[in-house]
Write a protein that holds these residues in place. Structure first.
Motif, PDB file in Angstrom:
ATOM      1  N   TRP A  20       0.841  -1.186   0.000  1.00 39.69           N
ATOM      2  CA  TRP A  20       0.000   0.000   0.000  1.00 39.69           C
ATOM      3  C   TRP A  20       0.881   1.242   0.000  1.00 39.69           C
ATOM      4  CZ3 TRP A  20      -5.262   0.029  -0.432  1.00 39.69           C
ATOM      5  CH2 TRP A  20      -5.894  -1.200  -0.273  1.00 39.69           C
ATOM      6  N   GLU A  43      -3.490   3.792  -0.829  1.00 45.73           N
ATOM      7  CA  GLU A  43      -3.989   3.233  -2.069  1.00 45.73           C
ATOM      8  C   GLU A  43      -3.045   2.142  -2.542  1.00 45.73           C
ATOM      9  OE1 GLU A  43      -4.211   6.542  -4.736  1.00 45.73           O
ATOM     10  OE2 GLU A  43      -2.059   6.572  -5.100  1.00 45.73           O
ATOM     11  N   LYS A  44      -3.602   1.221  -3.347  1.00 48.29           N
ATOM     12  CA  LYS A  44      -2.809   0.112  -3.859  1.00 48.29           C
ATOM     13  C   LYS A  44      -3.352  -0.264  -5.224  1.00 48.29           C
ATOM     14  CE  LYS A  44      -1.274  -4.538  -2.557  1.00 48.29           C
ATOM     15  NZ  LYS A  44      -1.351  -5.574  -1.526  1.00 48.29           N
ATOM     16  N   GLU A  49      -6.670  -7.073 -11.308  1.00 49.13           N
ATOM     17  CA  GLU A  49      -7.968  -6.427 -11.488  1.00 49.13           C
ATOM     18  C   GLU A  49      -7.859  -5.144 -12.308  1.00 49.13           C
ATOM     19  OE1 GLU A  49      -9.747  -5.877  -7.670  1.00 49.13           O
ATOM     20  OE2 GLU A  49      -9.342  -7.935  -7.068  1.00 49.13           O
ATOM     21  N   GLU A  51      -7.186  -2.085 -11.466  1.00 48.44           N
ATOM     22  CA  GLU A  51      -7.877  -0.934 -10.889  1.00 48.44           C
ATOM     23  C   GLU A  51      -7.228  -0.560  -9.573  1.00 48.44           C
ATOM     24  OE1 GLU A  51     -11.605  -2.795  -8.541  1.00 48.44           O
ATOM     25  OE2 GLU A  51     -11.792  -2.791 -10.708  1.00 48.44           O
ATOM     26  N   TRP A  52      -7.519   0.654  -9.139  1.00 45.71           N
ATOM     27  CA  TRP A  52      -6.990   1.161  -7.875  1.00 45.71           C
ATOM     28  C   TRP A  52      -7.979   0.881  -6.759  1.00 45.71           C
ATOM     29  CZ3 TRP A  52      -2.202   3.011  -7.075  1.00 45.71           C
ATOM     30  CH2 TRP A  52      -1.469   3.385  -8.188  1.00 45.71           C
ATOM     31  N   HIS A  53      -7.448   0.545  -5.613  1.00 49.92           N
ATOM     32  CA  HIS A  53      -8.249   0.400  -4.398  1.00 49.92           C
ATOM     33  C   HIS A  53      -7.734   1.420  -3.401  1.00 49.92           C
ATOM     34  CE1 HIS A  53     -10.338  -3.421  -5.275  1.00 49.92           C
ATOM     35  NE2 HIS A  53      -9.316  -3.569  -6.112  1.00 49.92           N
ATOM     36  N   LYS A  54      -8.641   2.122  -2.755  1.00 54.17           N
ATOM     37  CA  LYS A  54      -8.256   3.118  -1.764  1.00 54.17           C
ATOM     38  C   LYS A  54      -8.962   2.804  -0.457  1.00 54.17           C
ATOM     39  CE  LYS A  54      -7.322   6.738  -5.044  1.00 54.17           C
ATOM     40  NZ  LYS A  54      -7.403   8.160  -5.348  1.00 54.17           N
ATOM     41  N   ILE A  55      -8.270   3.092   0.654  1.00 54.01           N
ATOM     42  CA  ILE A  55      -8.839   2.865   1.975  1.00 54.01           C
ATOM     43  C   ILE A  55      -8.564   4.074   2.856  1.00 54.01           C
ATOM     44  CG2 ILE A  55      -8.661   0.343   1.901  1.00 54.01           C
ATOM     45  CD1 ILE A  55      -6.159   0.577   3.664  1.00 54.01           C
TER      46      ILE A  55
END
Length: 64
Positions: A20, A43-44, A49, A51-55
């Motif tokens: 991350w 973010e990672k 996939e 796509e970006w994943h954000k937390i």
């Protein structure tokens, strides 16, 4: 800025070791007339996939 919990830096290192990218420390969001704060924003990018994943992470340490 509020005091960081004891687990803050440990969790940050753990997220970074997992790939991350810490984007905000702390993360501040403004929604209309409301100010929200989280301890970390990260973010990672997931290649499979594509796509970006954000937390947003809020860290709490409870002393018993």
């Amino acid at each position: 800025m509020s005091r960081r919990d004891n687990l803050h830096f440990s969790l940050r290192r753990t997220l970074e070791k997992d790939g991350w990218t810490i984007t905000d420390d702390p993360l501040v969001l403004v929604l209309e007339h409301t100010l929200l704060k989280a301890d970390l924003g990260a973010e990672k990018f997931f290649n499979a996939e594509k796509e970006w994943h954000k937390i947003a992470v809020e860290i709490k340490d409870i002393d018993w």
